[in-house]
Design an enzyme around this catalytic site. Structure first.
Site, short mmCIF file in Angstrom:
data_model
loop_
_atom_site.label_atom_id
_atom_site.label_comp_id
_atom_site.label_asym_id
_atom_site.label_seq_id
_atom_site.Cartn_x
_atom_site.Cartn_y
_atom_site.Cartn_z
N GLY A 95 -0.97 -3.82 -10.78
CA GLY A 95 -1.58 -4.53 -11.88
C GLY A 95 -2.34 -5.78 -11.48
O GLY A 95 -2.76 -6.54 -12.36
N ASP A 96 -2.53 -6.00 -10.17
CA ASP A 96 -3.28 -7.18 -9.72
C ASP A 96 -3.89 -6.85 -8.37
O ASP A 96 -4.20 -5.69 -8.09
CB ASP A 96 -2.37 -8.41 -9.69
CG ASP A 96 -3.13 -9.72 -9.90
OD1 ASP A 96 -4.29 -9.81 -9.47
OD2 ASP A 96 -2.57 -10.65 -10.50
N ASP A 97 -4.07 -7.85 -7.50
CA ASP A 97 -4.70 -7.63 -6.20
C ASP A 97 -3.84 -6.69 -5.34
O ASP A 97 -2.61 -6.79 -5.32
CB ASP A 97 -4.89 -8.95 -5.47
CG ASP A 97 -5.77 -9.93 -6.24
OD1 ASP A 97 -6.69 -9.46 -6.94
OD2 ASP A 97 -5.55 -11.14 -6.14
#
Length: 456
Positions: A250-252
């Protein structure tokens, strides 16, 4: 966890188009470390009362097993084996000269009771919890001041059961910063390999203040809407090798950090000599390869290559802001394939919040000697947003052989940035149209592989 046919197809394409270049790439530093270190002593967690039914809490069993194995640290080290089963546990800490090995059908499951994750002091380079003032919850698998630590297996699974933590975060009911799945601090000779990590409460793998780290052949999965579930975050660490990973979070996917504002400046431990290669993944709410925004201790000598990204918000991103200080320099990113990415390349000097009101707004970051080359992209909305800071231009930003199929009528947005380019489509901003100069741009030949990971 099984990878889809589409993923296998992408891996095959990458292997075909990059086979000759991969074979020629310097990688001996990675070969010096591995998960096959022989341990003369081995026990199973079941010998200490663990029950793999997914219901029984096994924290004490893990802790007691590791306490017992401590006596073998000076006798060649030891292995703690986790057999097939579902092993519910709270946080536990590793020791030096230890291999934690998971059977292919073993699943270590994080407890959904926050009291099973102790609260520990904030990192000195952050000054407080990353999300909230004060302490932070200890990672599920933790360690500090260790040497020669291996976390591996036959593609066993470590499941953080992060959904409850994401709910607490979204509802603003947390009292402390969320925990990672794995965090090793002040450690040397770390190997994490051949495992699947799923549903981390926060960042999945966080080596901080570490040296000689190898993360190899891991899969990291979290829902695309899970908040701040970074994949691998080397933080104020050096001589790090990350390779052959599939990450969808859900992110980097992979993000390099080195401390936050005045705390990172004061602690002054940079991240350097980092190699990233053979990565496939999607970052629906983040970037494939990122640097910052916590970079106040400095980031340098980073090489990322042979990257395949799809269904992502950003492909490549550098994040910083006033008050960060520090530097991001000597970065070389090459051989990147992107599909269905909103912004292919992002560089911004206006990102992120501050730990408190004591940061120095005059502490300006230095961003220079950044080279991005051999990049292709299809179904790209924006080619790039490249924005420095007024009075603090980002310099020697070099793009070469970058070809992006862009849908936006205004593909590039640039300000306070200077550099060079060669063979870039669509056409770059005027400030980056200067002819490419190898004497000024950071090239692969500058990357000193001799300084990278050596055997512990």
């Amino acid at each position: 966890m099984k990878r889809s046919a589409a993923l296998l197809e992408i891996l095959t394409i990458l292997a075909i188009i990059g086979q000759s270049s991969w074979a020629a790439l310097p990688g001996s530093y990675c070969k010096e470390m591995g998960s096959s270190t022989y341990r003369p002593h081995s026990v199973s967690v079941t010998e200490f009362g663990a029950v793999g039914d997914g219901i029984t809490l096994n924290t004490k069993a893990f802790q007691n097993a590791i306490f017992y194995l401590h006596s073998f640290a000076d006798k060649g080290g030891a292995q703690l084996f986790v057999p097939a089963g579902k092993w519910l546990t709270g946080s536990f800490s590793l020791i030096s000269h230890l291999t934690l090995s998971l059977d292919k059908d073993a699943v270590i499951i994080g407890s959904m009771d926050s009291s099973d994750w102790p609260v520990i002091d904030p990192l000195p380079s952050y000054g407080r919890g990353r999300e909230l003032p004060g302490g932070r919850h200890q990672s599920l698998i933790h360690g500090s001041n260790l040497t020669d630590v291996i976390i591996t297996g036959g593609n066993g699974t470590i499941d953080g059961q992060g959904c409850v933590w994401w709910e607490w975060f979204n509802n603003h009911t947390l009292n402390y910063t969320r925990p990672h799945l794995v965090e090793l601090m002040f450690s040397k000779g770390v190997v994490i390999s051949n495992l699947t990590f799923i549903n981390s409460p926060f960042w999945a793998i966080h080596p901080v203040y570490c040296s000689q780290v190898l993360v190899q052949n891991v899969t990291i999965l979290a829902p695309p809407d899970s908040p701040n579930t970074d994949g691998i975050d080397p933080d104020s660490s050096d001589n790090v090798c990350i390779e052959d990973c599939y990450i969808s979070t859900g992110d980097d996917l992979i993000v390099i950090k080195s401390g936050w504002d005045e705390y990172g400046i004061s602690f002054a431990r940079p991240s350097s000599n980092i190699s990233i290669r053979h990565i496939v993944g999607e970052a629906n709410s983040g970037a494939g390869i990122a640097l910052g925004s916590e970079m106040s201790g400095g980031i340098s000598n980073v090489r990322a290559e042979d990257i395949c990204l799809f269904n992502s918000l950003y492909g490549i991103r550098i994040k910083t802001s006033r008050g960060r200080g520090g530097y991001v320099r000597h970065i070389h990113i090459s051989n990147v394939i992107m599909t269905n990415v909103k912004t292919a390349i992002g560089i911004t000097g206006r990102y992120g919040e501050h730990p408190d009101e004591n940061y120095d707004p005059n502490a300006l970051p230095v961003v220079d000697m950044i080279t991005i080359e051999d990049v292709s992209g299809t179904v790209i909305k924006h080619a790039g947003t490249l924005e420095g800071i007024k009075g603090d231009n980002f310099n020697s930003i070099c793009l070469s052989n970058v070809h992006l199929n862009v849908t936006s009528k205004h593909p590039w947005k640039c300000s306070y940035i200077e550099g060079f380019s060669n063979l870039v489509t669509p056409e770059l901003c005027e400030s980056l149209r200067n002819p490419y100069q190898s004497s000024v741009c950071y090239t692969a030949n500058h990357f000193d592989c001799c300084n990278l990971v050596q055997a512990a």
